[in-house]
Structures are given as C-alpha cells and as structure tokens.
Design an enzyme around this catalytic site. Sequence first.
Site, PDB file in Angstrom:
ATOM      1  N   ASP A  67       0.697  -1.218   0.066  1.00  0.00           N
ATOM      2  CA  ASP A  67       0.117   0.005   0.033  1.00  0.00           C
ATOM      3  C   ASP A  67       0.909   1.199   0.035  1.00  0.00           C
ATOM      4  OD1 ASP A  67       0.906  -0.360   2.622  1.00  0.00           O
ATOM      5  OD2 ASP A  67      -1.046  -0.594   3.610  1.00  0.00           O
ATOM      6  N   ASN A 136      -7.414  -2.633  14.096  1.00  0.00           N
ATOM      7  CA  ASN A 136      -8.988  -2.850  13.852  1.00  0.00           C
ATOM      8  C   ASN A 136      -9.135  -3.864  12.936  1.00  0.00           C
ATOM      9  OD1 ASN A 136      -7.930  -1.898  11.478  1.00  0.00           O
ATOM     10  ND2 ASN A 136      -9.432  -0.066  11.239  1.00  0.00           N
ATOM     11  N   HIS A 138      -7.466  -4.260  10.000  1.00  0.00           N
ATOM     12  CA  HIS A 138      -7.024  -4.249   8.616  1.00  0.00           C
ATOM     13  C   HIS A 138      -5.834  -4.943   8.133  1.00  0.00           C
ATOM     14  CE1 HIS A 138      -4.846  -0.263   9.698  1.00  0.00           C
ATOM     15  NE2 HIS A 138      -3.943  -0.960   9.261  1.00  0.00           N
ATOM     16  N   GLU A 143      -9.670  -1.761   5.149  1.00  0.00           N
ATOM     17  CA  GLU A 143     -10.244  -1.415   6.340  1.00  0.00           C
ATOM     18  C   GLU A 143     -11.663  -2.124   6.534  1.00  0.00           C
ATOM     19  OE1 GLU A 143      -9.099   0.510   8.522  1.00  0.00           O
ATOM     20  OE2 GLU A 143      -8.469   2.628   7.790  1.00  0.00           O
TER      21      GLU A 143
HETATM   22  C1  GLP Z   1      -0.483   0.303   8.531  1.00  0.00           C
HETATM   23  C2  GLP Z   1       0.034  -0.541   7.282  1.00  0.00           C
HETATM   24  C3  GLP Z   1      -0.446  -1.832   7.471  1.00  0.00           C
HETATM   25  C4  GLP Z   1       0.097  -2.269   8.793  1.00  0.00           C
HETATM   26  C5  GLP Z   1      -0.417  -1.552   9.931  1.00  0.00           C
HETATM   27  C6  GLP Z   1       0.066  -1.927  11.421  1.00  0.00           C
HETATM   28  O1  GLP Z   1      -1.499   0.872   8.679  1.00  0.00           O
HETATM   29  N1  GLP Z   1      -0.862  -0.090   6.173  1.00  0.00           N
HETATM   30  O2  GLP Z   1       0.043  -2.842   6.589  1.00  0.00           O
HETATM   31  O3  GLP Z   1       0.059  -3.847   9.142  1.00  0.00           O
HETATM   32  O4  GLP Z   1      -0.205  -0.230   9.892  1.00  0.00           O
HETATM   33  O5  GLP Z   1       1.124  -1.493  11.835  1.00  0.00           O
HETATM   34  P1  GLP Z   1       2.051  -1.821  12.853  1.00  0.00           P
HETATM   35  O6  GLP Z   1       3.146  -2.862  12.455  1.00  0.00           O
HETATM   36  O7  GLP Z   1       2.987  -0.469  13.143  1.00  0.00           O
HETATM   37  O8  GLP Z   1       1.302  -2.242  14.077  1.00  0.00           O
END
Ligand code: GLP
Length: 250
Positions: A67, A136, A138, A143
């Site tokens: 993304d 949440n 995702h 989402e």
């Molecule tokens: C972002 C990314 C996700 C990732 C998420 C969790 O929103 N788009 O791909 O999994 O963060 O992040 P973290 O690993 O910092 O908890």
Amino acid sequence: MRIYEAADYRGMSRRAANIISAHVILKPACVLGLATGRTPVGAYQQLIEWYRKGDLSFRETRAVNLDEYRGLGPGHPQSYRFFMQEQLFSHIDIRPENTFIPDGLAPDADAECRRYNEVIRTLGGIDLQLLGIGRNGHIGFNEPGRAFELETHLVDLSASTRAANARFFPDGAEIPGQAFTMGIKSIMQARRILVAVSGAEKAEIVMRAFTGPVVPGVPCSILQLHPDVTLVGDRAALAALRKTGARICG
Ligand code: GLP
C-alpha cells in the site's frame, strides 16, 4: 495454519526473517509481498544483517508492497516508498527496478489501481506475502467494511487507522485521508502468507482474526480461508489466541 511463538519482538523478527530468507534462498527470483508499519522493521534489520554477512542476496528478488498513502510522493518521509528505501531496499542488493509500490502521486486513481494489478499479474503473482495486522483488523489498508474489496483500490482511511498511524507523523502534520492498497483477492492469491504480530495491543484482534467468524468487518479474518498461512508472534500478541487452545509451536 502454523503458529510460531517467540518470547519477544526480537525473537519474532528473527523467525519472520528466517522464513523470508528461506524463500529467497530456495527461489532467488521470488516475488515478496512486503509490508510497512513498525512490526516488520526488526525482520528487515535481520535480513540486512544476513545480506551484509554475505549469507543472503536479493539480486534477483522482486518486491511488491501492499500500500501507499495517496498524496505522498517517494521523497516524503512518511510515504511508504520512503519507508521501504530507509528500512530495507537501500541497504540490500535488490535492483531498484524490481521494487514496486503504488504511486501515491498518480493523478488518476483508477488508472493507478489498474496499473498496480497489472504489475502483480506480470510478476506472476506473489510467492510470499508478509502482513502486519492493524488494530482494527485491517491488512494492507483494507479497512473493516461491508464487503471484501478484491483488487487494488483507493480507500478512505478510518479515524482509528489515522490515529494509530499518527505516531509516524510529526506533531501537527496532516495525516492523509486516503491510500492505495492491494485488495483482499490480491493478498489471498499469494501462494504463502506470513503474518507477523507483536505486542499486547494486538492480542485481541489476533484472536478474533483466527478464531472468530470470517466477516468483512474484520478484514484479517479472511486469512482463515487461505491454505498456507504462517503466523509468527511474540508471547504478548499471541496470549489471547493461546487461551482458545490454538496449537502453537515454540
Ligand atoms: C499500517 C499498514 C499495515 C500495517 C499496520 C500495522 O496501517 N498499512 O500494512 O500492518 O499499519 O502497523 P504496525 O505494524 O505498526 O502495528
């Protein structure tokens, strides 16, 4: 599904890096689906270390990221392209032309989504997709919603995701409201999926993801339907899942 538990973030990162490196060694031209966020950083550091020691080469490897924020270009410090350069790509021998991330500055969003789907198809699909899980539920930036969106699309980020990701932005900076993300189908078509989770704040969503109903309101729950998922987590992130009686390897 295989579940591996490590004592802490370091151990979880090492295990994730082991699995990624095994793919690169067995198939040097493999297609890695990569992720951003805090979770994969330790694994990337481990891969860099093995590369520096001469144990691993990414010369033939292709990387396709999940993304990108809409409106942020590659030079923007909070863009995912910038993140990937800083955390991995510029420290290893992967060829720049073999790294793919949606273009946050693309003027025509629909055309960019079509282009990115074509990139994944032309690469022959993803051999190993690395995923983190948002609080949440995702994955990528898919989402919670009323339906599983299939291929690359533009999403409106939820208030909770924007709040969670505010930690990466300087105080007072505007957090983008939209992002391009691979869709659920793009992710589910990966031949293998590696989910990495760390920390107590992920425990509940990890449990719901893998033991609750498969519903678009919990996007990561779709992973229950993938035939080859490996979950690596530290003790804190797997605590609630363990209580359900799930079989966990050390
Ligand atoms: C972002 C990314 C996700 C990732 C998420 C969790 O929103 N788009 O791909 O999994 O963060 O992040 P973290 O690993 O910092 O908890």
